[in-house]
Design a protein around this motif. Sequence first.
Motif, mmCIF file in Angstrom:
data_model
loop_
_atom_site.group_PDB
_atom_site.id
_atom_site.type_symbol
_atom_site.label_atom_id
_atom_site.label_comp_id
_atom_site.label_asym_id
_atom_site.label_seq_id
_atom_site.Cartn_x
_atom_site.Cartn_y
_atom_site.Cartn_z
ATOM 1 N N ASP A 354 0.878 -1.148 -0.023
ATOM 2 C CA ASP A 354 0.037 -0.020 0.045
ATOM 3 C C ASP A 354 0.876 1.243 0.166
ATOM 4 O O ASP A 354 2.082 1.061 0.342
ATOM 5 C CB ASP A 354 -0.748 0.020 1.359
ATOM 6 C CG ASP A 354 -1.518 1.311 1.677
ATOM 7 O OD1 ASP A 354 -2.039 1.844 0.626
ATOM 8 O OD2 ASP A 354 -1.168 1.654 2.693
ATOM 9 N N THR A 356 0.332 4.859 1.098
ATOM 10 C CA THR A 356 0.089 5.815 2.208
ATOM 11 C C THR A 356 0.142 5.069 3.383
ATOM 12 O O THR A 356 -0.604 4.392 3.824
ATOM 13 C CB THR A 356 -1.051 6.630 2.143
ATOM 14 O OG1 THR A 356 -1.430 6.860 0.883
ATOM 15 C CG2 THR A 356 -1.076 8.102 2.982
ATOM 16 N N ASP A 549 -1.737 -0.571 5.751
ATOM 17 C CA ASP A 549 -2.004 -0.017 7.175
ATOM 18 C C ASP A 549 -3.251 0.295 7.269
ATOM 19 O O ASP A 549 -3.921 0.570 8.459
ATOM 20 C CB ASP A 549 -1.206 0.979 7.101
ATOM 21 C CG ASP A 549 -1.670 2.214 6.354
ATOM 22 O OD1 ASP A 549 -1.923 2.065 5.186
ATOM 23 O OD2 ASP A 549 -1.633 3.339 6.932
ATOM 24 N N GLY A 550 -4.314 0.586 6.134
ATOM 25 C CA GLY A 550 -5.480 1.069 6.417
ATOM 26 C C GLY A 550 -6.776 0.278 6.165
ATOM 27 O O GLY A 550 -6.656 -0.752 6.053
ATOM 28 N N ASP A 553 -7.115 -1.313 3.050
ATOM 29 C CA ASP A 553 -6.278 -2.395 2.930
ATOM 30 C C ASP A 553 -6.733 -3.900 3.250
ATOM 31 O O ASP A 553 -6.376 -4.819 2.775
ATOM 32 C CB ASP A 553 -4.982 -2.280 3.457
ATOM 33 C CG ASP A 553 -4.403 -0.787 2.669
ATOM 34 O OD1 ASP A 553 -4.620 -0.816 1.544
ATOM 35 O OD2 ASP A 553 -3.687 -0.342 3.468
HETATM 36 MG MG MG Z 1 -2.630 3.269 3.495
#
Ligand code: MG
Length: 680
Positions: A354, A356, A549-550, A553
Amino acid sequence: MDHGTNMKHQDHQGHDHSVHISDFKIRFIISTILTIPILILSETIQIWLGFELTFPFQKETVFIIATLVYFYGGWPFLKGMVSEIKKKQPGMMTLIAMAISVAFFYSAATVFFISGSDFFWELGTLIDVMLLGHWVEAKSIMGASRALEELVKIMPTTAHLIENGGVIDVPVSELEIGDVVLIRPGEKIPSDGAVVDGNSYVNEAFLTGESKPVSKSTGNDVIGGSINAEGFLHVQIEKTGEETYLFQVIKLVREAQMSKSRTQDLANRAAALLFYVAIIAGVITYSVWFAIGFPDFALERTVTVLVIACPHALGLAIPLVVALSTSITAKSGVLIRDRTGFENARKINAIVFDKTGTLTEGNFGVTDVISLISKEELLRLTAALEINSEHIIAKSIVEYSENEGVKIEPTTDFTVLPGQGVHGKVNGKSVYVGSPNLLKQLKIKTNDSKIMQLQEQGKTVVFIIIENQLAGAIALSDQIREDSKSAIKKLKEKGIRTYMLTGDAKEVAEWVAKELEIDDYFAEVLPHEKADKILSLKEQGYKVAMVGDGINDAPALVTADVGIAIGAGTDVAIESADVILVKNNPDDVLKLLELSQKTYSKMVQNLWWAAGYNIVAIPLAAGILASLGFVINPAIGAILMSLSTVIVALNSQTLRKHDIKVKVVTHKETSSSETVKAIT
Ligand code: MG
Ligand code: ADP
């Protein structure tokens, strides 16, 4: 904390080693002592050693001692057989019990009823060696679970509570959230919290594997169990007990140690298979030798076959490695949530990152605000919405707006559009903040050249849409993580394809991809499209790992062969992943691959040491080379089998090479005058 459950090592036919460790030891010692007279009075041994000792009722005397050894020393195995048969899972205990019972009852018969020679000394030594083997095994299992205890030991027990200007020592268990504690130089941080005063360096090696101490001053978070260096610190406690980071890690390690992987299944299946192989080989051995006229030899061979085939070490082969590798990886900053995922990591040949927060720091700073309405209103409406979002972009926008003097207003009907942005109502007005993709979906067009320019510099631009009208855009800059570049480079050197997936604009993605020299990238993708990309790579035959991380994801992390979450990521990402990288460092993916590889090869080696040697040993035990004068007697068979157990145990321990040594710092003697100086 319940250590008992760990030491109970579940797959080994369910016997509890922590209980049996001393039991096996005592039975071993007593049985060995009882075996000595059996040996001395045995005809074979006397011939070997060239002496003669006979007295009346000699056979009966030996029979009585052997009966004691059989029932007392053999008891754990006889009991084990009964419980295995009850569970309809005949296994190792059944094999051992069968071997010693056949030897015992046949020998007893030769004393009273039939002609033939007895097997009493073989029986005695066999039981002794088996008990020794089980004792060693129980001890090494304990050793492996001690790796987990080492983690527990990291937790300090007392804290210096600052109260009414003075300092009192209290047990860590009595600390409450909001308490301020003093940490003197060289001491451990008692619990998770934030520094409110003081300056120091803290060693967090036990959870990140990073040996360099990290600088800490007011405002920084510290983790319970890490070690304070020279300075003093005042820390306000934010988490206690089970909430603390270290406790969570311990819980995770324990769960992972107990979770089963396919390799483990393989070991269990091999053990079951070996049981049937042993029975069949035993029957064939007996029939053949009996048929060609050697009934005594037939029995001796059968007992040896049963003993040598005992899948003793198989019960250990995998669990020992699992116990060690889980805690070793945990200490080097790689937390395993799912063992199958971790074991799959060694096969990975494509890694999708990923962008960001994963390849980039996710430390956004607002650089430009392009406003089509008044800037004050734009920021006010945007910040009102973003204060509700967990996203790092949202946090930086709020911070920026507050610095510009914006007051935060209430929002209603707030919703997150994962991977795209947020929506809600402020002052009755419908407001969207989000990605270029969101703009497209709302069918709003923009061809602002300024925006294009910003994106081409790698800046993330979010758009603000008020009442279906484009009201402005905010550009934020992020930095690429220092370690991303080397991680990508090293992965490529290993022949692994690297990809980047992002919900951000194409221009930004292109810029980052170029900087990092990533093989390929896909931009403006929605969460389910991230998962689709993973799926399509899998369909092309790749073994795919996803690092993210999000929230956006999460579907991709679940879809990938190995889902890897960045430690600082959202809870959803962490819950969806198989492995967590504590240090937020993409470079640790390589560490993961290496540990997975090492762990797997240890497991395979152990399986060979535990079971593979039977390919040679069983035929030898059956007496295939008897015509050449080469036979293995039952006790040698037992020694070989136990040797395999010891090799497996030692081989597993070599994994410790990768262990991080946690320095145990002794508390420095601090005199009371120094203490006063430190807290004032
Ligand atoms: Mg991210
Ligand atoms: P990545 O896939 O690179 O991790 P993000 O999780 O940052 O992407 O989300 C993709 C895009 O969605 C961002 O670049 C941003 O444009 C938009 N976005 C997501 N959440 C928000 C938010 N809370 N506010 C504004 N924009 C957002």
